[in-house]
Design a protein around this motif. Sequence first.
Motif, PDB file in Angstrom:
ATOM      1  N   VAL A   1       2.123  10.382   4.856  1.00  0.00           N
ATOM      2  CA  VAL A   1       2.060   9.592   6.082  1.00  0.00           C
ATOM      3  C   VAL A   1       0.597   9.424   6.488  1.00  0.00           C
ATOM      4  O   VAL A   1      -0.182  10.377   6.445  1.00  0.00           O
ATOM      5  CB  VAL A   1       2.833  10.294   7.226  1.00  0.00           C
ATOM      6  CG1 VAL A   1       2.782   9.486   8.508  1.00  0.00           C
ATOM      7  CG2 VAL A   1       4.278  10.560   6.821  1.00  0.00           C
ATOM      8  N   ARG A   2       0.229   8.205   6.886  1.00  0.00           N
ATOM      9  CA  ARG A   2      -1.134   7.957   7.357  1.00  0.00           C
ATOM     10  C   ARG A   2      -1.113   6.958   8.510  1.00  0.00           C
ATOM     11  O   ARG A   2      -0.162   6.209   8.696  1.00  0.00           O
ATOM     12  CB  ARG A   2      -2.025   7.451   6.230  1.00  0.00           C
ATOM     13  CG  ARG A   2      -1.655   6.070   5.741  1.00  0.00           C
ATOM     14  CD  ARG A   2      -2.495   5.664   4.555  1.00  0.00           C
ATOM     15  NE  ARG A   2      -2.154   4.304   4.142  1.00  0.00           N
ATOM     16  CZ  ARG A   2      -2.603   3.732   3.044  1.00  0.00           C
ATOM     17  NH1 ARG A   2      -3.413   4.399   2.239  1.00  0.00           N
ATOM     18  NH2 ARG A   2      -2.259   2.499   2.740  1.00  0.00           N
ATOM     19  N   ASP A   3      -2.179   6.946   9.276  1.00  0.00           N
ATOM     20  CA  ASP A   3      -2.362   6.027  10.403  1.00  0.00           C
ATOM     21  C   ASP A   3      -2.760   4.668   9.842  1.00  0.00           C
ATOM     22  O   ASP A   3      -3.751   4.554   9.114  1.00  0.00           O
ATOM     23  CB  ASP A   3      -3.453   6.571  11.312  1.00  0.00           C
ATOM     24  CG  ASP A   3      -3.672   5.766  12.580  1.00  0.00           C
ATOM     25  OD1 ASP A   3      -3.373   4.549  12.594  1.00  0.00           O
ATOM     26  OD2 ASP A   3      -4.157   6.334  13.558  1.00  0.00           O
ATOM     27  N   SER A   4      -2.033   3.632  10.194  1.00  0.00           N
ATOM     28  CA  SER A   4      -2.321   2.307   9.649  1.00  0.00           C
ATOM     29  C   SER A   4      -3.623   1.718  10.172  1.00  0.00           C
ATOM     30  O   SER A   4      -4.217   0.860   9.535  1.00  0.00           O
ATOM     31  CB  SER A   4      -1.166   1.338   9.936  1.00  0.00           C
ATOM     32  OG  SER A   4      -1.010   1.151  11.327  1.00  0.00           O
ATOM     33  N   LYS A   5      -4.095   2.204  11.321  1.00  0.00           N
ATOM     34  CA  LYS A   5      -5.339   1.689  11.891  1.00  0.00           C
ATOM     35  C   LYS A   5      -6.568   2.427  11.373  1.00  0.00           C
ATOM     36  O   LYS A   5      -7.672   1.926  11.454  1.00  0.00           O
ATOM     37  CB  LYS A   5      -5.320   1.812  13.411  1.00  0.00           C
ATOM     38  CG  LYS A   5      -4.239   0.999  14.106  1.00  0.00           C
ATOM     39  CD  LYS A   5      -4.265   1.175  15.611  1.00  0.00           C
ATOM     40  CE  LYS A   5      -4.261   2.579  16.125  1.00  0.00           C
ATOM     41  NZ  LYS A   5      -3.181   3.457  15.768  1.00  0.00           N
ATOM     42  N   ASP A   6      -6.369   3.641  10.865  1.00  0.00           N
ATOM     43  CA  ASP A   6      -7.489   4.470  10.428  1.00  0.00           C
ATOM     44  C   ASP A   6      -7.107   5.216   9.148  1.00  0.00           C
ATOM     45  O   ASP A   6      -6.988   6.427   9.123  1.00  0.00           O
ATOM     46  CB  ASP A   6      -7.869   5.456  11.535  1.00  0.00           C
ATOM     47  CG  ASP A   6      -9.163   6.192  11.254  1.00  0.00           C
ATOM     48  OD1 ASP A   6      -9.846   5.853  10.256  1.00  0.00           O
ATOM     49  OD2 ASP A   6      -9.484   7.115  12.011  1.00  0.00           O
ATOM     50  N   ARG A   7      -6.928   4.469   8.086  1.00  0.00           N
ATOM     51  CA  ARG A   7      -6.486   5.049   6.817  1.00  0.00           C
ATOM     52  C   ARG A   7      -7.459   6.078   6.274  1.00  0.00           C
ATOM     53  O   ARG A   7      -7.064   7.015   5.589  1.00  0.00           O
ATOM     54  CB  ARG A   7      -6.266   3.933   5.804  1.00  0.00           C
ATOM     55  CG  ARG A   7      -5.118   3.040   6.193  1.00  0.00           C
ATOM     56  CD  ARG A   7      -4.995   1.885   5.246  1.00  0.00           C
ATOM     57  NE  ARG A   7      -3.871   1.034   5.641  1.00  0.00           N
ATOM     58  CZ  ARG A   7      -3.809  -0.244   5.379  1.00  0.00           C
ATOM     59  NH1 ARG A   7      -4.767  -0.836   4.694  1.00  0.00           N
ATOM     60  NH2 ARG A   7      -2.767  -0.943   5.785  1.00  0.00           N
ATOM     61  N   ALA A   8      -8.735   5.919   6.576  1.00  0.00           N
ATOM     62  CA  ALA A   8      -9.738   6.851   6.075  1.00  0.00           C
ATOM     63  C   ALA A   8      -9.664   8.222   6.757  1.00  0.00           C
ATOM     64  O   ALA A   8     -10.279   9.181   6.296  1.00  0.00           O
ATOM     65  CB  ALA A   8     -11.130   6.263   6.254  1.00  0.00           C
ATOM     66  N   ALA A   9      -8.918   8.331   7.836  1.00  0.00           N
ATOM     67  CA  ALA A   9      -8.812   9.594   8.570  1.00  0.00           C
ATOM     68  C   ALA A   9      -8.021  10.651   7.806  1.00  0.00           C
ATOM     69  O   ALA A   9      -8.061  11.824   8.154  1.00  0.00           O
ATOM     70  CB  ALA A   9      -8.174   9.362   9.932  1.00  0.00           C
ATOM     71  N   GLY A  10      -7.304  10.241   6.783  1.00  0.00           N
ATOM     72  CA  GLY A  10      -6.576  11.214   5.977  1.00  0.00           C
ATOM     73  C   GLY A  10      -5.087  10.943   5.928  1.00  0.00           C
ATOM     74  O   GLY A  10      -4.572  10.062   6.610  1.00  0.00           O
ATOM     75  N   THR A  11      -4.432  11.725   5.102  1.00  0.00           N
ATOM     76  CA  THR A  11      -2.996  11.579   4.869  1.00  0.00           C
ATOM     77  C   THR A  11      -2.328  12.924   5.070  1.00  0.00           C
ATOM     78  O   THR A  11      -2.851  13.951   4.636  1.00  0.00           O
ATOM     79  CB  THR A  11      -2.742  11.086   3.427  1.00  0.00           C
ATOM     80  OG1 THR A  11      -3.427   9.834   3.254  1.00  0.00           O
ATOM     81  CG2 THR A  11      -1.270  10.892   3.150  1.00  0.00           C
ATOM     82  N   GLN A  12      -1.179  12.927   5.732  1.00  0.00           N
ATOM     83  CA  GLN A  12      -0.385  14.140   5.888  1.00  0.00           C
ATOM     84  C   GLN A  12       0.747  14.097   4.879  1.00  0.00           C
ATOM     85  O   GLN A  12       1.310  13.031   4.611  1.00  0.00           O
ATOM     86  CB  GLN A  12       0.190  14.223   7.302  1.00  0.00           C
ATOM     87  CG  GLN A  12      -0.871  14.355   8.361  1.00  0.00           C
ATOM     88  CD  GLN A  12      -0.277  14.415   9.759  1.00  0.00           C
ATOM     89  OE1 GLN A  12       0.896  14.140   9.973  1.00  0.00           O
ATOM     90  NE2 GLN A  12      -1.092  14.790  10.713  1.00  0.00           N
ATOM     91  N   PHE A  13       1.091  15.255   4.333  1.00  0.00           N
ATOM     92  CA  PHE A  13       2.147  15.343   3.330  1.00  0.00           C
ATOM     93  C   PHE A  13       3.268  16.229   3.850  1.00  0.00           C
ATOM     94  O   PHE A  13       3.015  17.275   4.438  1.00  0.00           O
ATOM     95  CB  PHE A  13       1.583  15.922   2.025  1.00  0.00           C
ATOM     96  CG  PHE A  13       0.618  14.993   1.355  1.00  0.00           C
ATOM     97  CD1 PHE A  13       1.060  14.081   0.406  1.00  0.00           C
ATOM     98  CD2 PHE A  13      -0.729  15.013   1.674  1.00  0.00           C
ATOM     99  CE1 PHE A  13       0.170  13.204  -0.210  1.00  0.00           C
ATOM    100  CE2 PHE A  13      -1.624  14.151   1.066  1.00  0.00           C
ATOM    101  CZ  PHE A  13      -1.168  13.248   0.123  1.00  0.00           C
ATOM    102  N   TYR A  14       4.516  15.785   3.619  1.00  0.00           N
ATOM    103  CA  TYR A  14       5.702  16.511   4.043  1.00  0.00           C
ATOM    104  C   TYR A  14       6.649  16.651   2.862  1.00  0.00           C
ATOM    105  O   TYR A  14       6.918  15.672   2.166  1.00  0.00           O
ATOM    106  CB  TYR A  14       6.413  15.777   5.186  1.00  0.00           C
ATOM    107  CG  TYR A  14       5.530  15.626   6.398  1.00  0.00           C
ATOM    108  CD1 TYR A  14       5.436  16.645   7.334  1.00  0.00           C
ATOM    109  CD2 TYR A  14       4.749  14.491   6.586  1.00  0.00           C
ATOM    110  CE1 TYR A  14       4.603  16.528   8.444  1.00  0.00           C
ATOM    111  CE2 TYR A  14       3.906  14.360   7.685  1.00  0.00           C
ATOM    112  CZ  TYR A  14       3.840  15.392   8.607  1.00  0.00           C
ATOM    113  OH  TYR A  14       3.009  15.274   9.699  1.00  0.00           O
ATOM    114  N   GLY A  15       7.150  17.852   2.654  1.00  0.00           N
ATOM    115  CA  GLY A  15       8.125  18.076   1.595  1.00  0.00           C
ATOM    116  C   GLY A  15       9.436  17.389   1.914  1.00  0.00           C
ATOM    117  O   GLY A  15       9.698  16.982   3.057  1.00  0.00           O
ATOM    118  N   ALA A  16      10.310  17.292   0.919  1.00  0.00           N
ATOM    119  CA  ALA A  16      11.585  16.591   1.095  1.00  0.00           C
ATOM    120  C   ALA A  16      12.431  17.214   2.203  1.00  0.00           C
ATOM    121  O   ALA A  16      13.049  16.504   2.998  1.00  0.00           O
ATOM    122  CB  ALA A  16      12.354  16.580  -0.226  1.00  0.00           C
ATOM    123  N   GLY A  17      12.469  18.531   2.279  1.00  0.00           N
ATOM    124  CA  GLY A  17      13.268  19.199   3.317  1.00  0.00           C
ATOM    125  C   GLY A  17      12.759  18.919   4.713  1.00  0.00           C
ATOM    126  O   GLY A  17      13.528  18.635   5.636  1.00  0.00           O
TER     127      GLY A  17
END
Length: 68
Positions: A36-52
């Motif tokens: 998941v990432r912010d569409s306005k600030d893609r360079a700010a980073g990405t968060q990752f979530y497991g399937a559960g």
Amino acid sequence: MKSREIVTRFKKSSASQGDQQNCVEVAHTADGGRAVRDSKDRAAGTQFYGAGAWGAFLGAVRGGRFGG
């Protein structure tokens, strides 16, 4: 690390189209989770979530637990 291997393009929710300013984009990861990432600030980073964790989040949204 499979949990951080993004295997689809990021996609913005159809509810976030148009003039909406607070949008996120979501992509699938190789282990069945989501990135998941912010569409306005893609360079700010990405968060990752497991399937559960992602499944629990969707269940809470569908159950109205966030008041929206």
